[in-house]
Motif scaffolding. Structure first.
Motif, short mmCIF file in Angstrom:
data_model
loop_
_atom_site.label_atom_id
_atom_site.label_comp_id
_atom_site.label_asym_id
_atom_site.label_seq_id
_atom_site.Cartn_x
_atom_site.Cartn_y
_atom_site.Cartn_z
N THR A 106 0.70 -1.10 -0.06
CA THR A 106 -0.10 -0.05 -0.16
C THR A 106 0.64 1.39 0.04
OG1 THR A 106 -0.03 0.07 2.27
CG2 THR A 106 -1.76 -1.17 1.18
N SER A 138 0.56 3.53 2.21
CA SER A 138 1.06 3.88 3.44
C SER A 138 2.10 2.96 3.97
CB SER A 138 -0.13 3.45 4.20
OG SER A 138 0.21 3.19 5.71
N ASP A 139 2.61 1.71 3.46
CA ASP A 139 3.61 1.22 3.67
C ASP A 139 5.05 1.93 2.88
OD1 ASP A 139 2.42 -0.82 4.89
OD2 ASP A 139 2.35 -2.36 3.28
#
Length: 101
Positions: free
Chosen positions: A25, A27-28
């Motif tokens: 993602t 976010s990662d």
């Protein structure tokens, strides 16, 4: 030869899972990038502390002036590089914000 180890790509460990597939993602990816930046800033801080320690040791006669000056210049170059990278990131962010309007 003076080497800047702050943004050395070889200093980060590569994991087989990272090479096999991209981050799951955004976010990662952001967290990984944030960790990389945090490590780089800590490296700059460590170089500044080292330069200060070398300065103190020079005063007491434990190290030579040459060693002290090299350490101080390495710290200065790291701070300048960090400042330039920050400026470029801010410029890129401002450009993105302008194009979205």
């Amino acid at each position: 030869m003076i080497q800047n180890t702050m943004f050395n790509p070889g200093s980060l460990p590569l994991q087989a899972s990272t090479l096999a597939k991209p981050a799951a993602t955004p976010s990662d990816s952001i967290q990984q990038f944030g960790a990389y930046l945090q490590e780089a800033i800590q490296s700059v801080s460590a170089q500044e502390k080292s330069a200060s320690l070398m300065s103190d040791k020079m005063i007491t006669g434990q190290v030579s002036v040459d060693q002290t000056m090299i350490s101080a210049q390495q710290a200065l170059l790291s701070v300048q590089l960090t400042t330039q990278v920050r400026n470029k990131v801010v410029e890129a962010y401002q450009e993105i914000m302008r194009t979205q309007m």
